[in-house]
Design a protein around this motif. Sequence first.
Motif, PDB file in Angstrom:
ATOM      1  N   GLN A  44      53.222  71.529  45.995  1.00  0.00           N
ATOM      2  CA  GLN A  44      53.511  72.958  46.117  1.00  0.00           C
ATOM      3  C   GLN A  44      54.396  73.457  44.985  1.00  0.00           C
ATOM      4  O   GLN A  44      54.417  74.642  44.698  1.00  0.00           O
ATOM      5  N   GLN A  45      55.122  72.562  44.340  1.00  0.00           N
ATOM      6  CA  GLN A  45      56.059  72.968  43.293  1.00  0.00           C
ATOM      7  C   GLN A  45      55.468  72.889  41.895  1.00  0.00           C
ATOM      8  O   GLN A  45      56.187  72.858  40.916  1.00  0.00           O
ATOM      9  N   THR A  46      54.171  72.902  41.782  1.00  0.00           N
ATOM     10  CA  THR A  46      53.519  72.822  40.482  1.00  0.00           C
ATOM     11  C   THR A  46      53.671  74.150  39.744  1.00  0.00           C
ATOM     12  O   THR A  46      53.415  75.210  40.306  1.00  0.00           O
ATOM     13  N   PRO A  47      54.076  74.113  38.480  1.00  0.00           N
ATOM     14  CA  PRO A  47      54.209  75.357  37.726  1.00  0.00           C
ATOM     15  C   PRO A  47      52.835  75.982  37.454  1.00  0.00           C
ATOM     16  O   PRO A  47      51.869  75.285  37.160  1.00  0.00           O
ATOM     17  N   ALA A  48      52.782  77.277  37.558  1.00  0.00           N
ATOM     18  CA  ALA A  48      51.518  77.992  37.333  1.00  0.00           C
ATOM     19  C   ALA A  48      51.192  78.088  35.846  1.00  0.00           C
ATOM     20  O   ALA A  48      50.037  78.071  35.462  1.00  0.00           O
ATOM     21  N   GLU A  49      52.188  78.187  35.001  1.00  0.00           N
ATOM     22  CA  GLU A  49      51.992  78.399  33.576  1.00  0.00           C
ATOM     23  C   GLU A  49      52.496  77.213  32.767  1.00  0.00           C
ATOM     24  O   GLU A  49      53.407  77.340  31.981  1.00  0.00           O
ATOM     25  N   GLY A  50      51.914  76.054  32.963  1.00  0.00           N
ATOM     26  CA  GLY A  50      52.344  74.890  32.186  1.00  0.00           C
ATOM     27  C   GLY A  50      51.285  74.509  31.184  1.00  0.00           C
ATOM     28  O   GLY A  50      50.091  74.589  31.451  1.00  0.00           O
ATOM     29  N   GLY A  51      51.724  74.067  30.033  1.00  0.00           N
ATOM     30  CA  GLY A  51      50.792  73.623  29.009  1.00  0.00           C
ATOM     31  C   GLY A  51      50.243  72.248  29.341  1.00  0.00           C
ATOM     32  O   GLY A  51      50.641  71.623  30.317  1.00  0.00           O
ATOM     33  N   PRO A  52      49.321  71.742  28.531  1.00  0.00           N
ATOM     34  CA  PRO A  52      48.691  70.453  28.838  1.00  0.00           C
ATOM     35  C   PRO A  52      49.654  69.272  28.764  1.00  0.00           C
ATOM     36  O   PRO A  52      49.422  68.251  29.373  1.00  0.00           O
ATOM     37  N   LEU A  53      50.763  69.407  28.037  1.00  0.00           N
ATOM     38  CA  LEU A  53      51.730  68.325  27.928  1.00  0.00           C
ATOM     39  C   LEU A  53      53.020  68.613  28.701  1.00  0.00           C
ATOM     40  O   LEU A  53      54.009  67.904  28.534  1.00  0.00           O
ATOM     41  N   ASN A  54      52.997  69.623  29.535  1.00  0.00           N
ATOM     42  CA  ASN A  54      54.144  69.942  30.379  1.00  0.00           C
ATOM     43  C   ASN A  54      54.335  68.789  31.361  1.00  0.00           C
ATOM     44  O   ASN A  54      53.408  68.391  32.068  1.00  0.00           O
ATOM     45  N   SER A  55      55.553  68.233  31.435  1.00  0.00           N
ATOM     46  CA  SER A  55      55.786  67.051  32.264  1.00  0.00           C
ATOM     47  C   SER A  55      55.518  67.318  33.741  1.00  0.00           C
ATOM     48  O   SER A  55      54.976  66.455  34.444  1.00  0.00           O
ATOM     49  N   ALA A  56      55.850  68.510  34.233  1.00  0.00           N
ATOM     50  CA  ALA A  56      55.596  68.827  35.639  1.00  0.00           C
ATOM     51  C   ALA A  56      54.098  68.871  35.930  1.00  0.00           C
ATOM     52  O   ALA A  56      53.639  68.402  36.974  1.00  0.00           O
ATOM     53  N   VAL A  57      53.332  69.402  35.004  1.00  0.00           N
ATOM     54  CA  VAL A  57      51.881  69.460  35.176  1.00  0.00           C
ATOM     55  C   VAL A  57      51.291  68.055  35.129  1.00  0.00           C
ATOM     56  O   VAL A  57      50.406  67.711  35.931  1.00  0.00           O
ATOM     57  N   LEU A  58      51.780  67.224  34.205  1.00  0.00           N
ATOM     58  CA  LEU A  58      51.291  65.851  34.115  1.00  0.00           C
ATOM     59  C   LEU A  58      51.600  65.053  35.385  1.00  0.00           C
ATOM     60  O   LEU A  58      50.750  64.310  35.875  1.00  0.00           O
ATOM     61  N   VAL A  59      52.798  65.214  35.927  1.00  0.00           N
ATOM     62  CA  VAL A  59      53.151  64.518  37.168  1.00  0.00           C
ATOM     63  C   VAL A  59      52.270  65.022  38.307  1.00  0.00           C
ATOM     64  O   VAL A  59      51.792  64.227  39.128  1.00  0.00           O
ATOM     65  N   HIS A  60      52.031  66.319  38.359  1.00  0.00           N
ATOM     66  CA  HIS A  60      51.163  66.876  39.402  1.00  0.00           C
ATOM     67  C   HIS A  60      49.766  66.287  39.318  1.00  0.00           C
ATOM     68  O   HIS A  60      49.182  65.884  40.320  1.00  0.00           O
ATOM     69  N   ARG A  61      49.217  66.210  38.105  1.00  0.00           N
ATOM     70  CA  ARG A  61      47.873  65.644  37.940  1.00  0.00           C
ATOM     71  C   ARG A  61      47.845  64.168  38.312  1.00  0.00           C
ATOM     72  O   ARG A  61      46.901  63.673  38.921  1.00  0.00           O
ATOM     73  N   MET A  62      48.910  63.432  37.948  1.00  0.00           N
ATOM     74  CA  MET A  62      48.990  62.017  38.285  1.00  0.00           C
ATOM     75  C   MET A  62      49.020  61.829  39.799  1.00  0.00           C
ATOM     76  O   MET A  62      48.304  60.992  40.348  1.00  0.00           O
ATOM     77  N   LEU A  63      49.847  62.611  40.499  1.00  0.00           N
ATOM     78  CA  LEU A  63      49.922  62.513  41.960  1.00  0.00           C
ATOM     79  C   LEU A  63      48.604  62.884  42.611  1.00  0.00           C
ATOM     80  O   LEU A  63      48.151  62.218  43.552  1.00  0.00           O
ATOM     81  N   ASP A  64      47.988  63.926  42.117  1.00  0.00           N
ATOM     82  CA  ASP A  64      46.704  64.371  42.667  1.00  0.00           C
ATOM     83  C   ASP A  64      45.626  63.304  42.470  1.00  0.00           C
ATOM     84  O   ASP A  64      44.870  62.988  43.398  1.00  0.00           O
ATOM     85  N   THR A  65      45.565  62.722  41.274  1.00  0.00           N
ATOM     86  CA  THR A  65      44.576  61.685  40.990  1.00  0.00           C
ATOM     87  C   THR A  65      44.843  60.430  41.808  1.00  0.00           C
ATOM     88  O   THR A  65      43.922  59.833  42.376  1.00  0.00           O
TER      89      THR A  65
END
Length: 120
Positions: free
Chosen positions: A54-75
């Motif tokens: 739920q805490q994933t940033p809406a406007e993160g770039g492809p190398l944004n650490s929060a976005v990368l962690v979100h993708r890792m958790l989702d995968t």
Amino acid sequence: MATEQDVQGLAGLVRRLDEASASAAHYPHLPALQPLRDAWQQLHADSRLRIALQQTPAEGGPLNSAVLVHRMLDTMHALSPAYLRHFIAHADTLAWLERLPPANAAATKRPPRKRGKAER
């Protein structure tokens, strides 16, 4: 590779944890509680995952650490939910250990440095 100091520190931590658990007679190990512990671990991991997603940033770039962690958790959740629960439990344990005060807090402080003539 771990240095000798790291190994001694880890061994000391394990000794402290063993001594503390051995002296806690009011908290014996009960094998009948293992299914409850497993269920609690699963609920806790699912709760932490839900909060993290739920805490994933809406406007993160492809190398944004929060976005990368979100993708890792989702995968990880899609590929192996059991491994994700284990990973979250491991991360929680490390966070808990990080909050422990060092066993030799007084020994880790450096003595005040003497000022030389050039610094005066």
